[in-house]
Motif scaffolding. Sequence first.
Motif, short mmCIF file in Angstrom:
data_model
loop_
_atom_site.label_atom_id
_atom_site.label_comp_id
_atom_site.label_asym_id
_atom_site.label_seq_id
_atom_site.Cartn_x
_atom_site.Cartn_y
_atom_site.Cartn_z
N UNK A 15 3.37 -0.87 8.07
CA UNK A 15 2.66 0.18 8.77
C UNK A 15 1.17 0.07 8.50
N UNK A 16 0.41 0.84 9.26
CA UNK A 16 -1.05 0.87 9.10
C UNK A 16 -1.41 1.20 7.66
N UNK A 17 -2.43 0.51 7.15
CA UNK A 17 -2.89 0.77 5.80
C UNK A 17 -2.31 -0.18 4.78
N UNK A 18 -1.32 -0.99 5.16
CA UNK A 18 -0.76 -1.94 4.21
C UNK A 18 -1.55 -3.24 4.23
N UNK A 19 -1.17 -4.17 3.38
CA UNK A 19 -2.02 -5.30 3.06
C UNK A 19 -1.41 -6.61 3.57
N UNK A 20 -2.23 -7.37 4.30
CA UNK A 20 -1.82 -8.65 4.86
C UNK A 20 -2.52 -9.78 4.10
N UNK A 21 -1.75 -10.61 3.40
CA UNK A 21 -2.31 -11.79 2.74
C UNK A 21 -2.46 -12.90 3.77
N UNK A 22 -3.65 -13.49 3.85
CA UNK A 22 -3.93 -14.52 4.85
C UNK A 22 -4.30 -15.82 4.16
N UNK A 23 -3.80 -16.93 4.72
CA UNK A 23 -3.99 -18.24 4.12
C UNK A 23 -4.36 -19.26 5.20
N UNK A 24 -5.37 -20.07 4.89
CA UNK A 24 -5.77 -21.20 5.74
C UNK A 24 -5.53 -22.45 4.90
N UNK A 25 -4.46 -23.18 5.23
CA UNK A 25 -4.02 -24.32 4.42
C UNK A 25 -4.64 -25.61 4.93
N UNK A 26 -5.33 -26.33 4.07
CA UNK A 26 -5.87 -27.64 4.42
C UNK A 26 -5.30 -28.71 3.51
N UNK A 27 -5.58 -29.94 3.84
CA UNK A 27 -5.07 -31.03 3.03
C UNK A 27 -5.67 -31.08 1.64
#
Length: 315
Positions: free
Chosen positions: A8-20
């Motif tokens: 729901x709104x207000x929760x936390x999204x972990x974001x990752x950009x994976x490179x070599x």
Amino acid sequence: MNTSEGPREGERLAVFDIGGTDVKAGLLTDAGLSGVRRVPTPGVPGTDRATDLTALIAELAADADAISVVVPGIVDEAAGVVRFAANLGLREEPLRDRLAAATGLPVALGHDIAAVGVAERRLGAARGVDNVLVLPIGTGIAGVAFVDGHRLRAGGYAGEIGHAPVPGGGPCSCGATGCLETVASAAAIARRFSAESGIAAAGAREVAALLDDPRAGAAARRAWDAAIDALTHALRHCVAVLGPELIVIGGGLAAAGPALLDPLTARLHGALSFHRRPAVVAAQLGPDAGLWGAAILGTDLLGLTALPRKDRGPT
């Protein structure tokens, strides 16, 4: 995945950009993107790194309520499968489901370059433009195209412009010969300059800085012009097929600014006839564009509302 089950709104999204080489990580909340950090990509290059990546992401996402990951290669977003990622040693890897099983969290999986394109169109240089090609140029070259506001996907195979054939192209790591990457990537520009001049260059920006140097300028100019000619050739085909209003150049090469954009625009427009003449501009979101793209993809695919109000990017 049932997107209605997302946080729901207000929760936390972990974001990752994976490179070599590196993994960029951050946390998206209603307040914005925070805690951005870079850590070495785990595992040994050339081997299957899925197990190590899963462990790292699970550790870094321990306080999150959902995860969004973008990776290079051929990515089937709908299936959640990395079809092929040479730099990560992954082939037919169900990374989304592996991460979901390891963490118990909802997971979105996307393509890194597509994420950059989505971010630039939502937040950056292509904001509000329906027909656009976003082309990050670094060690390699790939792109993402939007036509009438729709991103071209083709099961993850669309956008591999770096492997389009161009005059003067050489042997490529993909196994073909003549690919755009072998002439116009930042690495290719530096390689050609160094081979001709005997001067080591870490990347294309160093070559651009030497264009007017009395000692090294001739070699720098030859490498630079060859890259621009190859890009012009490839982009001319893209314009004819896709009809973009705007071309956004990102990655390390965009830092060259007018030294790249001005001659590229002039040569491309000069090569066209009845076609739409797109503006050619630099990307705006910088090195965190992939993370912002992962944030947008995650909020869209998982049905979240955590993206900051106004879809704002970095300020």
